[in-house]
Motif scaffolding. Sequence first.
Motif, PDB file in Angstrom:
ATOM      1  N   THR A 207      16.255  70.248   9.422  1.00 20.96           N
ATOM      2  CA  THR A 207      17.211  70.057  10.518  1.00 20.96           C
ATOM      3  C   THR A 207      18.504  70.769  10.142  1.00 20.96           C
ATOM      4  O   THR A 207      19.117  70.450   9.107  1.00 20.96           O
TER       5      THR A 207
ATOM      6  N   SER B 134      17.296  61.521   8.357  1.00 21.15           N
ATOM      7  CA  SER B 134      16.487  60.670   9.234  1.00 21.15           C
ATOM      8  C   SER B 134      15.816  61.482  10.339  1.00 21.15           C
ATOM      9  O   SER B 134      14.657  61.251  10.695  1.00 21.15           O
ATOM     10  N   VAL B 135      16.534  62.483  10.881  1.00 15.81           N
ATOM     11  CA  VAL B 135      15.958  63.347  11.920  1.00 15.81           C
ATOM     12  C   VAL B 135      14.824  64.183  11.337  1.00 15.81           C
ATOM     13  O   VAL B 135      13.761  64.336  11.954  1.00 15.81           O
TER      14      VAL B 135
ATOM     15  N   GLN C  16      12.959  63.489   8.713  1.00 17.72           N
ATOM     16  CA  GLN C  16      11.826  62.601   8.429  1.00 17.72           C
ATOM     17  C   GLN C  16      11.061  62.262   9.707  1.00 17.72           C
ATOM     18  O   GLN C  16       9.827  62.281   9.738  1.00 17.72           O
ATOM     19  N   ARG C  17      11.785  61.979  10.776  1.00 18.84           N
ATOM     20  CA  ARG C  17      11.145  61.655  12.056  1.00 18.84           C
ATOM     21  C   ARG C  17      10.353  62.852  12.582  1.00 18.84           C
ATOM     22  O   ARG C  17       9.201  62.718  13.000  1.00 18.84           O
ATOM     23  N   ASN C  18      10.959  64.019  12.530  1.00 17.39           N
ATOM     24  CA  ASN C  18      10.275  65.215  13.028  1.00 17.39           C
ATOM     25  C   ASN C  18       9.044  65.552  12.194  1.00 17.39           C
ATOM     26  O   ASN C  18       8.013  65.987  12.722  1.00 17.39           O
TER      27      ASN C  18
ATOM     28  N   GLY D 230       7.149  63.428  10.608  1.00 16.79           N
ATOM     29  CA  GLY D 230       6.090  62.477  10.951  1.00 16.79           C
ATOM     30  C   GLY D 230       5.413  62.808  12.268  1.00 16.79           C
ATOM     31  O   GLY D 230       4.203  62.595  12.428  1.00 16.79           O
ATOM     32  N   MET D 231       6.183  63.361  13.216  1.00 18.86           N
ATOM     33  CA  MET D 231       5.631  63.691  14.530  1.00 18.86           C
ATOM     34  C   MET D 231       4.860  65.004  14.521  1.00 18.86           C
ATOM     35  O   MET D 231       4.015  65.253  15.373  1.00 18.86           O
TER      36      MET D 231
END
Length: 699
Positions: free
Chosen positions: A165, A660-661, A663-665, A667-668
């Motif tokens: 990110t 956090s962004v 990590q979220r991306n 995972g998706m």
Amino acid sequence: MGVIALALLAFLVNPDSIDKVFGKNPDVLGKVNGEKITRGEFDDQLFVLQQQAEQQGQPKTGLEEQAWQLLVQSKLIKQQFEKMGFEMTEDYFWNQLQFDQMFAQQKQFFDEKGNFKTQELKKQIEDMKAASPEGYNQWLKSRKSIEYRLMARQVFANVSAGITTGKKEAEELMKERDQLADIDFVKVDYATYLQKNNIKVTTEDLANYINQHPVMFKADASRNLGIVYFPSKPSAADDAVAQKEINKLFSAGTDASGGTENFQNTKNDSMFVMANSDMPYNNQYVTPNQLPQTIQAQIPSAAIGQTFGPYKEQNFYVVSKLLDKKASDSTLSKHILISYKGAERSTATRTKEQAKKIADSLLAVIKANPAAFANGLKLSDEPNAVERNGSVGWTTPQSQFAPGYLNFLASNAKGSTGLAETEFGYHIINVEDKKAGTMSYKVAHLVKAVKPSDATEAATDKNARRFIQQVQGKSFNDFVNIAKKGNYQFSNPKQAKRFDGQLQGLGTEKDGDILAWAFDKKREKGDTEFFTVDGTGDKIVVYLNGKQDKGTADPESVRDQIETVVKNKLAAKQIVEKIGKSGLDQIAKQFGTTKQSAQVNLLSPSVAGSMEPKVAGAAFGVAKGKLSNPVEGGTGVYVLIKKNETVNKQPGDLKQFTESVTQRNGGMFGQAWLKSLQDNAKIDDYRIEIYNKLGSQQQ
């Protein structure tokens, strides 16, 4: 000349060879980007899934499509793995094995320091290869699945490592997170509007929506089926016959005894049940909650020999008799297993005689010196015996253990050590502790099933055959209407796939035959067929309502999925035309609704309880005090005025937010990337063509 040459060739070449030359090789079920999926690979993958289903207590049938999809994805992963320059060597496999889901959470595969027991596992597999070819073959099938999982792990790790990110992106997202817009708005709700304005969605409307979203509606070959099911249910007369029979056996007497022996006075309950019951005799002791609900409360206070019934449980009439009761003691025990070649789950190579000799010698040593039990565990053939001290934990007579083991526990007191034989080998057992448990009961059940008589089955058959005569050559609407008029059980699987295994709304042993019939290349829309379910006498009438080839989905086959969305879009178009340039108060009055207020945010675009990202976008896109254009939202059409913008600073610094962004991306990304690989791959599926050519599905 070509025709003559082909005719001559047909005399000289085996027909199977001609298929391989001029048709599809029946041993190749498909290709993924040119790489073959062989029948052997498919059978191995299906075997692994069936083994997993059996271990989890799930049905082993209907897993063919799942096996195919797993193979397709595995091939795609393998291709990416090799493109990255990796190779599945022996060293790579054994180095990475500890991270696979099959081993990573199993403590027995790691030593006290957390090191994976690679050499020990290799030796076990080599021993299995010599002692149990069947077990070794199962390992090879499982290994192929493990290899694919290890490749997937490596590929996803490499790709997701590149997901980051940027600072500017994170700053913009933080800004959107903290910004709030205060708005006044009017919502014209779709559901409310459609209650007053009937809108019919045509096939053309559905097709237009599909054409606008072609990627969403890629379709495999499927069939639209109409199914009417005629279950052969017992009639009231059949019920009366079963009730009369149970009463006769309970209190009158059997024909074989000349009317003298019945369930109440018999001297041999087990033999009486075995000779006269529709369910086998169970000699086990059970707890009250394992008994039929009708007699659970009566059993604890009942006397031995007391009878109960007749009573009805589902489709059975039952009479029961209490034969014995005893406390269900819990026993703590440990054991040393000395197995031999041919015993259940054994990889040992010794003979049964050699195993008995070892067990007897070891027992003598332990009886002379109980402390020797710990050293004896090193000889145990049970995995991880030393780590677990040979313990099997607490058991009761109802535990799922070998009968020989449970019999030893029941017959020996606390502190006893002795030898017991089971199908697994010879057990040197030490009874560590005992404690009294709940009462358990031995109960004999005489059961008579309420079955459909020949007359009932004949009536079912007559109804089904009359129905298929009525619908032959008729339209699908006629098929549905005649079924509903007759109050028959109707279902309509609109996207039945060839290898689904089960049909939605049906679920019989004939489902596979129905799918094979529907996908036969000779089948045409409007064809009907009659099926009989083996063993039950149930009848099924099937109507082929549509054929979907691989490509874009047929509009009517997905009507149930998209009709509401399309209807809302048609409603939105009408609503927007009616709104024109009206203000909020005028719109509210025009559509019989109210003006509301809300605070909206771009990252959490909730408006009046609904997630409406387009409305949030409009709130930040329109000038303060200005009326927005109508916004086609998910639940209605919105018109809004922005009153104000504020900032509500959330806790957390830029670094934390960026992590956090990311990590979220990450995972998706995995599943989305795999779907993208599949959407863009050249996948050839020959299964339907091959199975049609062979005349039946081969599994």
